[in-house]
Scaffold this active site. Structure first.
Site, mmCIF file in Angstrom:
data_model
loop_
_atom_site.group_PDB
_atom_site.id
_atom_site.type_symbol
_atom_site.label_atom_id
_atom_site.label_comp_id
_atom_site.label_asym_id
_atom_site.label_seq_id
_atom_site.Cartn_x
_atom_site.Cartn_y
_atom_site.Cartn_z
ATOM 1 N N CYS A 162 0.830 -1.218 0.000
ATOM 2 C CA CYS A 162 0.000 0.000 0.000
ATOM 3 C C CYS A 162 0.861 1.263 0.000
ATOM 4 C CB CYS A 162 -0.920 -0.033 1.224
ATOM 5 S SG CYS A 162 -1.842 1.469 1.467
ATOM 6 N N CYS A 218 -1.679 1.705 -2.979
ATOM 7 C CA CYS A 218 -2.657 2.784 -2.730
ATOM 8 C C CYS A 218 -2.049 4.191 -2.730
ATOM 9 C CB CYS A 218 -3.335 2.594 -1.381
ATOM 10 S SG CYS A 218 -3.450 0.913 -0.769
ATOM 11 N N LYS A 240 -0.212 5.380 -6.010
ATOM 12 C CA LYS A 240 -1.266 5.346 -7.037
ATOM 13 C C LYS A 240 -2.207 6.539 -6.887
ATOM 14 C CE LYS A 240 -5.051 3.905 -6.084
ATOM 15 N NZ LYS A 240 -5.568 2.565 -6.011
ATOM 16 N N LYS A 241 -2.665 6.791 -5.633
ATOM 17 C CA LYS A 241 -3.637 7.888 -5.435
ATOM 18 C C LYS A 241 -2.969 9.227 -5.717
ATOM 19 C CE LYS A 241 -7.705 9.549 -3.808
ATOM 20 N NZ LYS A 241 -8.040 9.900 -2.450
ATOM 21 N N GLY A 281 -4.008 -6.049 -19.235
ATOM 22 C CA GLY A 281 -4.876 -6.439 -18.120
ATOM 23 C C GLY A 281 -5.974 -5.414 -17.945
ATOM 24 N N TYR A 304 -8.594 -3.545 -11.629
ATOM 25 C CA TYR A 304 -8.595 -2.148 -11.195
ATOM 26 C C TYR A 304 -7.183 -1.552 -11.220
ATOM 27 C CZ TYR A 304 -6.951 -2.758 -6.313
ATOM 28 O OH TYR A 304 -6.199 -3.007 -5.196
ATOM 29 N N ALA A 332 -4.822 -2.247 -13.371
ATOM 30 C CA ALA A 332 -4.531 -1.920 -14.781
ATOM 31 C C ALA A 332 -5.212 -0.613 -15.168
ATOM 32 C CB ALA A 332 -5.005 -3.049 -15.686
ATOM 33 N N GLU A 356 -6.465 1.776 -13.276
ATOM 34 C CA GLU A 356 -5.997 2.951 -12.522
ATOM 35 C C GLU A 356 -4.667 3.454 -13.088
ATOM 36 O OE1 GLU A 356 -7.984 2.218 -8.120
ATOM 37 O OE2 GLU A 356 -5.940 1.564 -8.434
ATOM 38 N N GLY A 408 -2.612 -9.727 -12.652
ATOM 39 C CA GLY A 408 -2.913 -10.423 -11.401
ATOM 40 C C GLY A 408 -1.723 -10.456 -10.463
ATOM 41 N N HIS A 464 -26.554 20.254 -0.365
ATOM 42 C CA HIS A 464 -26.649 20.873 -1.684
ATOM 43 C C HIS A 464 -25.555 21.915 -1.863
ATOM 44 C CE1 HIS A 464 -28.766 21.700 -5.360
ATOM 45 N NE2 HIS A 464 -28.809 22.994 -5.083
ATOM 46 N N GLU A 491 -25.608 14.032 -2.861
ATOM 47 C CA GLU A 491 -27.032 14.242 -2.569
ATOM 48 C C GLU A 491 -27.929 13.538 -3.590
ATOM 49 O OE1 GLU A 491 -28.972 18.092 -3.064
ATOM 50 O OE2 GLU A 491 -27.394 18.723 -4.446
HETATM 51 C C1 LIG Z 1 -1.191 -0.767 -7.600
HETATM 52 C C2 LIG Z 1 -2.016 -1.109 -6.379
HETATM 53 C C3 LIG Z 1 -2.941 -0.202 -5.918
HETATM 54 C C4 LIG Z 1 -3.696 -0.486 -4.786
HETATM 55 N N1 LIG Z 1 -4.611 0.427 -4.376
HETATM 56 C C5 LIG Z 1 -5.356 0.180 -3.279
HETATM 57 C C6 LIG Z 1 -6.293 1.132 -2.812
HETATM 58 O O1 LIG Z 1 -6.473 2.203 -3.415
HETATM 59 N N2 LIG Z 1 -6.978 0.853 -1.696
HETATM 60 C C7 LIG Z 1 -6.816 -0.329 -1.005
HETATM 61 O O2 LIG Z 1 -7.459 -0.525 0.005
HETATM 62 N N3 LIG Z 1 -5.926 -1.257 -1.441
HETATM 63 C C8 LIG Z 1 -5.205 -1.036 -2.539
HETATM 64 N N4 LIG Z 1 -4.278 -1.957 -2.962
HETATM 65 C C9 LIG Z 1 -4.162 -3.245 -2.224
HETATM 66 C C10 LIG Z 1 -3.343 -3.087 -0.940
HETATM 67 O O3 LIG Z 1 -2.107 -2.488 -1.233
HETATM 68 C C11 LIG Z 1 -3.156 -4.448 -0.297
HETATM 69 O O4 LIG Z 1 -4.423 -5.055 -0.141
HETATM 70 C C12 LIG Z 1 -2.492 -4.369 1.066
HETATM 71 O O5 LIG Z 1 -1.236 -3.750 0.987
HETATM 72 C C13 LIG Z 1 -2.350 -5.771 1.666
HETATM 73 O O6 LIG Z 1 -1.674 -5.693 2.891
HETATM 74 P P1 LIG Z 1 -0.906 -6.961 3.478
HETATM 75 O O7 LIG Z 1 -0.459 -6.552 4.835
HETATM 76 O O8 LIG Z 1 -1.742 -8.169 3.334
HETATM 77 O O9 LIG Z 1 0.352 -7.179 2.521
HETATM 78 P P2 LIG Z 1 1.455 -6.181 1.996
HETATM 79 O O10 LIG Z 1 1.090 -4.764 2.189
HETATM 80 O O11 LIG Z 1 1.759 -6.610 0.615
HETATM 81 O O12 LIG Z 1 2.710 -6.451 2.953
HETATM 82 C C14 LIG Z 1 3.413 -7.649 2.951
HETATM 83 C C15 LIG Z 1 4.844 -7.368 3.377
HETATM 84 O O13 LIG Z 1 5.488 -8.599 3.702
HETATM 85 C C16 LIG Z 1 6.794 -8.588 3.127
HETATM 86 N N5 LIG Z 1 7.232 -9.979 3.002
HETATM 87 C C17 LIG Z 1 6.847 -10.886 2.071
HETATM 88 N N6 LIG Z 1 7.451 -12.065 2.329
HETATM 89 C C18 LIG Z 1 8.230 -11.887 3.428
HETATM 90 C C19 LIG Z 1 9.075 -12.728 4.193
HETATM 91 N N7 LIG Z 1 9.258 -14.023 3.872
HETATM 92 N N8 LIG Z 1 9.699 -12.207 5.272
HETATM 93 C C20 LIG Z 1 9.538 -10.909 5.625
HETATM 94 N N9 LIG Z 1 8.753 -10.063 4.931
HETATM 95 C C21 LIG Z 1 8.087 -10.549 3.858
HETATM 96 C C22 LIG Z 1 6.573 -7.868 1.804
HETATM 97 O O14 LIG Z 1 7.781 -7.404 1.237
HETATM 98 C C23 LIG Z 1 5.671 -6.737 2.261
HETATM 99 O O15 LIG Z 1 6.439 -5.663 2.760
HETATM 100 C C24 LIG Z 1 -3.502 -1.710 -4.090
HETATM 101 C C25 LIG Z 1 -2.558 -2.630 -4.544
HETATM 102 C C26 LIG Z 1 -1.827 -2.337 -5.681
HETATM 103 C C27 LIG Z 1 -0.817 -3.332 -6.166
#
Ligand SMILES: Cc1cc2nc3c(=O)[nH]c(=O)nc-3n(C[C@H](O)[C@H](O)[C@H](O)COP(=O)(O)OP(=O)(O)OC[C@H]3O[C@@H](n4cnc5c(N)ncnc54)[C@H](O)[C@@H]3O)c2cc1C
Length: 512
Positions: free
Chosen positions: A76, A81, A84-85, A215, A218, A220, A222, A307, A487, A492
Site C-alpha cells: 500500500c 494505494c 497510485k492515489k 490487463g 482495477y 490496470a 488505474e 494479477g 446541496h 445528494e
Molecule cells: C497498484 C495497487 C494499488 C492499490 N490500491 C489500493 C487502494 O487504493 N486501496 C486499497 O485498500 N488497497 C489497494 N491496494 C491493495 C493493498 O495495497 C493491499 O491489499 C495491502 O497492501 C495488503 O496488505 P498486506 O499486509 O496483506 O500485505 P502487503 O502490504 O503486501 O505487505 C506484505 C509485506 O510482507 C513482506 N514480506 C513478504 N514475504 C516476506 C518474508 N518471507 N519475510 C519478511 N517479509 C516478507 C513484503 O515485502 C511486504 O512488505 C492496491 C494494490 C496495488 C498493487
C-alpha cells in the site's frame, strides 16, 4: 521442558547461527512474531504490543524483476494505494487546469507535465511514510527486523538478513501477513525481460512514455488512467472483460469514460510476444481474438497488470503442513484467521478469500492481535466492505453488484433505483457527464433493504465511505429518501434517486 528441549535442539541445529537474546526462563522469545511489515502486519504487531504483548515484526522486500526495491510499509505504502492515489491526483489536476480556463484562470499554453517532478515528490512522501512506520514501531516497542522470515515449526521462525546471516526467533503465536506480488505471464516471450509491473511504475526515474498496459483489473485501469491523465499515449489490452468481479454496468461506464478521456482500448486482444528493437522501443505482437488477425505496434513501456501471486514460496509452509488453496496458492484461513496448523495465523492479501484491500488487512490485523492477547473475541466482518476504483472517473461501491443481487434474489426479487446526474462542477467546465451515474439495488419486498450501492463521479471514495456506514447499519430505500441531502453535491443525488430500472423511464436528473 519442551521449550528447553526445543531450545537445545535448535542450538544444535543452528550452532553457527546468530541467536537473538532469549529469555530462557520464559517459554518463547516473543508472544507474537509477525512475518510481513505491510498494512496488516504493522497494524497487528502495533496493536499486540499496545496490549502488553512482546512482539517482533519481520519485513523483507525482494526487489522486483527490474530491481526496484523500497522500504517498510508493504504494498500500500510503497507500490500500491499511496503512490497510485497521488499519481491519480496528478492526473486529476491536469483536468482541473483545463477546467480552470473556463472558470477564468489565464493559463498560458502549452501545459505539460514533468514526470520526474511528480515521481520525486511521490517517492519522497513514500520515504517519509517508511520512516514514520519505523518510528511508530519503536515508540510502540515492537522489535523490527529487516529480515526475510520462514517457518521452522509452529513456534519458530528463521530470519535471513540480506548478507545471509541467520536469526532464530521463537514465539507463542506466529502471524503471516506477507501479501502478494504482481505476476508476469510465463508464456509470452520477452514479457519479463522487457516489461514492468506496478512494482516498478511508481519508482521510475523517467517517464514510461507511450505505454501498453496489459490487463483490465482495477490496478490496470488505474495505472492506465493516470498515465493518460498526465498526457501519455496509453493503451489497455483486454483479453475478456474489465473489472471482473465488479458490477459490469458500472465497469462499462468507467471504461467508456476512459475511452472518451483518451485511453485507447484493445478489446479481446492477447499479447503474443515482446521484442526490443535496435532503437530501444518495444515491439508488441498481439492477436485480436475477434478477427483472428495478428497486429504489431511499438511502445516505450509495457506494464503487466495480469494479477498478483501470494508471497508464500519462501515461507517453508509445505514442510509444516499449512494448507494452501490449490488454485490461488493463498493460505486457507478460518473466520479467526487461523491456518491448518495451530498457533499459525494468516490474513491480509495472503489469506484465501480475503478482499485485497488495505483497510480490511488493517482491521483484521488489529482484531487478531486483540484475540491473541485475550483482549476480545471479536471477529473481522468481511461483509459490506466498500471500495473505490481510482480511474479518471472514479467508481465507488458497497455491497452486491446487480448481477450478484439478481443471482441471489432473481430479477423480480430486486428493485434497482438509478440516475444519470451532472456534477455541478462539470457544467461551467463544459465536461461531458454521460458516465456520471448511480444506482441503488434494493430488495423488492418489505422495507426494501439496500443490497448494493454504486456511484461513478468525482470523489467517489468520499461519497461511498459515508454511505457505507448506512449500509453497515442495514439501511433501506426509505432511509435513503428520509436523508436530507447536502446541496449542491454529487452525493445528494443518492438521497433523491427515485426512477426504477423496471419502469424504463428516463433516469436523467434534470433541474438542480
Ligand atoms: C497498484 C495497487 C494499488 C492499490 N490500491 C489500493 C487502494 O487504493 N486501496 C486499497 O485498500 N488497497 C489497494 N491496494 C491493495 C493493498 O495495497 C493491499 O491489499 C495491502 O497492501 C495488503 O496488505 P498486506 O499486509 O496483506 O500485505 P502487503 O502490504 O503486501 O505487505 C506484505 C509485506 O510482507 C513482506 N514480506 C513478504 N514475504 C516476506 C518474508 N518471507 N519475510 C519478511 N517479509 C516478507 C513484503 O515485502 C511486504 O512488505 C492496491 C494494490 C496495488 C498493487
Amino acid at each position: 521442558m519442551a521449550a528447553l528441549w526445543r531450545g537445545r535442539h535448535r542450538w544444535k541445529r543452528t550452532n553457527c547461527l546468530h541467536v537473538l537474546t532469549r529469555n530462557l526462563t520464559g517459554k518463547y522469545d516473543y508472544d507474537l512474531v509477525v512475518i510481513g511489515g505491510g498494512s496488516g502486519g504493522l497494524a497487528c504487531s502495533k496493536e499486540a504490543a499496545q496490549l502488553g504483548q512482546k512482539v517482533a515484526v519481520l519485513d523483507h522486500v525482494e526487489p522486483s524483476v527490474k530491481g526496484t526495491k523500497w522500504g517498510l510499509g508493504g504494498t500500500c505504502v510503497n507500490v500500491g494505494c499511496i503512490p497510485k492515489k497521488l499519481m491519480h491526483q496528478a492526473a486529476l489536476l491536469g483536468t482541473a487546469v483545463k477546467d480552470a480556463k473556463k472558470f477564468g484562470w489565464q493559463i498560458s499554453e502549452p501545459i505539460c507535465h514533468d514526470w520526474s517532478t511528480m515521481a520525486d515528490a511521490v517517492q519522497n512522501h513514500v520515504r517519509s511514510l517508511n520512516w514514520g512506520h519505523r518510528v511508530q514501531l519503536q515508540d510502540k516497542k515492537v522489535k523490527y527486523l529487516n529480515i526475510k522470515g520462514s517457518l521452522l515449526d509452529e513456534h519458530t521462525v528463521k530470519g535471513l538478513t540480506k548478507a545471509g546471516k541467520e536469526t532464530i526467533l521463537t514465539a507463542k503465536n506466529i502471524v503471516i501477513a506477507t501479501g502478494g506480488r504482481p505476476k508476469y505471464p510465463t508464456n509470452i516471450p520477452g514479457a519479463m525481460e522487457h516489461g514492468i509491473t506496478s512494482d516498478d511504475i511508481f519508482w521510475l526515474k523517467k517517464s514510461p512514455g507511450k505505454t501498453l498496459v496489459v490487463g483490465a483489473s482495477y490496478v490496470a485501469l488505474e495505472c492506465a488512467g493516470f498515465l493518460t491523465g498526465i498526457g501519455l499515449d496509453t493503451t489497455v489490452m483486454v483479453r475478456s472483460i474489465a473489472l471482473r468481479g465488479f458490477d459490469q454496468q458500472m465497469a462499462g461506464l468507467v471504461t467508456d469514460y476512459m475511452e472518451a478521456y483518451g485511453t485507447k482500448f484493445a478489446w479481446q486482444c492477447v499479447p503474443k510476444r515482446v521484442d526490443k528493437l535496435s532503437s530501444g522501443v518495444l515491439q508488441v505482437t498481439w492477436m485480436d481474438n475477434n478477427t483472428g488477425n495478428e497486429h504489431k505496434d511499438t511502445y516505450d513501456s509495457v506494464l503487466w497488470a495480469v494479477g498478483r501471486a501470494p508471497e508464500t514460496k519462501a515461507l517453508g509452509l509445505d514442510k509444516l503442513g499449512v494448507q494452501l488453496d490449490k488454485e490461488t496458492g493463498k493460505i486457507v484461513v478460518g473466520a479467526d484467521e487461523s491456518t491448518s496448523v495451530p498457533n499459525i495465523y494468516a490474513f491480509g492479501d495472503i489469506g484465501e478469500g480475503r478482499p485485497e484491500l488495505t483497510p480490511t488487512a488493517i482491521k483484521a490485523g488489529k482484531l487478531l492481535a486483540r484475540r491473541l492477547a485475550r483482549h476480545s473475541a471479536e471477529l473481522m466482518n468481511y461483509d459490506s466492505v466498500p471500495t473505490t476504483v481510482f480511474t479518471p472517473l472514479e467508481y465507488g461501491c458497497v455491497g452486491l453488484s446487480e448481477e450478484e443481487a439478481e443471482k441471489r434474489l432473481g430479477k423480480d426479487g430486486i428493485e434497482v433505483y438509478h440516475a444519470f446526474y451532472k456534477p455541478l462542477e462539470f457544467t461551467v467546465a463544459e465536461r461531458d457527464a454521460s458516465q456520471c451515474y448511480l444506482k441503488v439495488i434494493c430488495e423488492r419486498d418489505g422495507d426494501q433493504k439496500i443490497l448494493g450501492l454504486h456511484f461513478t463521479g468525482p470523489n467517489a471514495g468520499e461519497v461511498t465511505q459515508g454511505f457505507a456506514l448506512a449500509f453497515q447499519c442495514g439501511a433501506t430505500y426509505s432511509h435513503l429518501l428520509q436523508t436530507v441531502g447536502i446541496h449542491p453535491t454529487c452525493a445528494e443525488e443518492l438521497t433523491k434517486v427515485n426512477i426504477t430500472k423496471r419502469s424504463g423511464l428516463d433516469a436523467t436528473v434534470t433541474g438542480c
